[in-house]
Design an enzyme around this catalytic site. Structure first.
Site, short mmCIF file in Angstrom:
data_model
loop_
_atom_site.label_atom_id
_atom_site.label_comp_id
_atom_site.label_asym_id
_atom_site.label_seq_id
_atom_site.Cartn_x
_atom_site.Cartn_y
_atom_site.Cartn_z
N ASN A 58 5.72 -5.86 5.69
CA ASN A 58 6.12 -6.86 6.25
C ASN A 58 6.00 -7.88 4.97
OD1 ASN A 58 3.29 -6.70 6.21
ND2 ASN A 58 3.26 -6.81 8.78
N GLY B 119 0.76 -1.27 0.05
CA GLY B 119 0.14 -0.10 -0.12
C GLY B 119 0.93 1.34 -0.21
N GLN C 135 -5.97 9.11 3.88
CA GLN C 135 -5.00 9.27 4.86
C GLN C 135 -3.64 8.59 4.64
OE1 GLN C 135 -6.61 6.19 8.01
NE2 GLN C 135 -7.97 5.46 6.05
N ASP D 98 0.58 1.45 8.45
CA ASP D 98 -0.02 0.62 9.54
C ASP D 98 0.80 0.58 10.66
OD1 ASP D 98 -2.14 0.13 7.64
OD2 ASP D 98 -1.71 -1.88 7.24
O1 F6P Z 1 -0.52 -0.89 3.30
C1 F6P Z 1 -1.59 -0.87 4.32
C2 F6P Z 1 -2.91 -0.66 4.01
O2 F6P Z 1 -3.13 0.78 3.70
C3 F6P Z 1 -3.97 -0.88 5.09
O3 F6P Z 1 -4.26 0.30 6.01
C4 F6P Z 1 -5.22 -1.23 4.42
O4 F6P Z 1 -5.96 -2.27 4.95
C5 F6P Z 1 -4.45 -1.96 3.22
O5 F6P Z 1 -3.35 -1.30 2.78
C6 F6P Z 1 -5.46 -1.59 1.85
O6 F6P Z 1 -5.18 -2.17 0.66
P1 F6P Z 1 -5.25 -1.75 -0.77
O7 F6P Z 1 -4.31 -0.87 -1.02
O8 F6P Z 1 -4.90 -2.94 -1.52
O9 F6P Z 1 -6.70 -1.27 -0.89
#
Ligand code: F6P
Length: 402
Positions: A112, A10, A296, A142
């Protein structure tokens, strides 16, 4: 030699600052010739989709713009490498790409899951006698990586969460009636980002009056009772709720229909709306839910200067550690003191970080499991410090684009 760098998982408001750190430091090293960016994480290496960054990120203006541009300019992926004993094919393609472009080191900026790639790839390369180094640069809003005090990207997301909640508090207190505003905050399995909303207390706010984290099981009946108490005291109640709270059977995260990513994670989102409907039905006052969603993690207009500085530094340190012979390692941030805030960065074994989620500490959650204790404040406070000047055009922030 040349090097390659990629971004994974993300995005954040600081991940491009880490990219910049790798690039700038590599430009300073005489034995590094070209810096290649890989599109969409490790997938760009497998598919041989690289861009020469020496010509695209070269001026002071490029540097400044890249550091303050949100999201991952190289694109991202959630691709999990298979075990090489079971399926060697992607590894063979990676090695072909490294050989074709004379790549001697690969830098992976991620969380991670991405450290899983760092571990697997470095072990494979060692097993075939390759000298290519693989290093991880941490990032995630996170803040759930073990072994590091915090993660680049988190401070900026926390600054956005606190700032936005502050504005929501103002907006939600205009009417002379009882109301509940539920703000849903990202964090998947860890409540760090939601918990950071406790910082508002420092500025005299009583809100958020309730904070719910995935680290405690969420009970709807208790939630309604908590709300009734807070409405009696404050009338306009603000609730910070993590997208990943552990709900009882019968309530879902709205995830069921979503396709899990390569690491088996589903896309969360929507718990705030569900709680809104429950409060409407069971309390009947004015209720709104606000899902902060991707805002965010891409709000570079309110990025934390501390965060961007550290994110860039982590990229710089990764190149230095590689030059000292490290591989299979991730750069961690070690906190020396809260006040004055001091940190150090160093390389650690990435296998200590891969595939694990560091929870928000139980000792900083109240007994009722509906708020965060003041003891957490000194941890969060330094991470949101400082504002970053950004360039505007026609009143709109300018972003770096490849
Ligand atoms: O990388 C963390 C994160 O932003 C989390 O907070 C969230 O649940 C997830 O990625 C969302 O994933 P995506 O980018 O695949 O929508």
């Amino acid at each position: 030699m040349n090097i390659a760098v990629a971004q994974s998982g993300g995005p954040t408001a600081a991940i491009n600052a880490s990219l910049l750190g790798v690039i700038k430091e590599a430009y300073e090293v005489p034995s590094i010739n070209k810096v290649f960016g890989s599109y969409n994480g490790i997938e760009g290496i497998i598919k041989d989709q690289l861009i020469n960054l020496n010509s695209t990120v070269s001026t002071k203006e490029d540097f400044d713009l890249l550091a303050t541009t949100p999201s991952s300019v190289l694109g991202s992926c959630r691709y999990k490498l298979p075990d090489y004993e079971i399926d060697e094919e992607p590894y063979i393609k990676i090695v072909e790409c490294f050989e074709k472009h004379d790549i001697g080191a690969f830098f992976y900026i991620g969380g991670n899951d991405s450290m899983d790639t760092v571990v697997k790839l470095s072990r494979y390369l060692e097993s075939i006698g390759s000298k290519v180094a693989v290093l991880g640069v941490p990032k995630t809003i996170d803040n759930d990586l073990f072994e590091t005090d915090h993660t680049p990207g988190f401070g900026s997301a926390a600054k956005y969460v606190v700032t936005t909640l502050n504005e929501i508090i103002r907006d939600s207190s205009v009417y002379d009636l009882d109301s509940v505003t539920i703000v849903e905050i990202m964090g998947r399995h860890a409540g760090w980002l939601t918990a950071s909303s406790c910082l508002l207390r420092l500025n005299g706010e009583t809100a958020p009056h309730l904070i719910y984290l995935p680290e405690r099981v969420f009970n709807v009946d208790n939630f309604i009772e908590d709300l009734k108490e807070e409405i009696a005291k404050h009338h306009q109640v603000i609730v910070a709720v993590s997208e990943g709270i552990r709900v009882a059977k019968g309530m879902t995260y709205g995830e069921a229909a979503e396709r899990p990513d390569g690491f088996g994670h589903v896309t969360l989102g929507g718990i705030g709306k569900q709680l809104e409907n429950i409060v409407k039905a069971r309390i009947g006052c004015k209720v709104r839910s606000v899902e902060l969603n991707v805002l965010q993690r891409c709000a570079s207009h309110i990025a934390s200067k501390t965060d961007l500085f550290e994110a860039e530094k982590a990229g710089v340190v990764a190149v230095r550690e590689m030059m000292m012979g490290h591989t299979g390692a991730m750069i961690r941030i070690r906190r020396i003191s809260d006040s004055p805030y001091r940190i150090a960065m160093e390389a650690i074994d990435a296998s200590k970080v891969a595939n694990k989620d560091k929870p928000f500490p139980q000792m900083w959650i109240n007994d009722e499991g509906n708020n965060v204790l003041d003891e957490a404040i000194p941890y969060f406070l330094p991470l949101i410090q400082g504002e970053v000047p950004i360039k505007y055009e026609n009143g709109i922030p300018v972003h770096f684009k490849l």
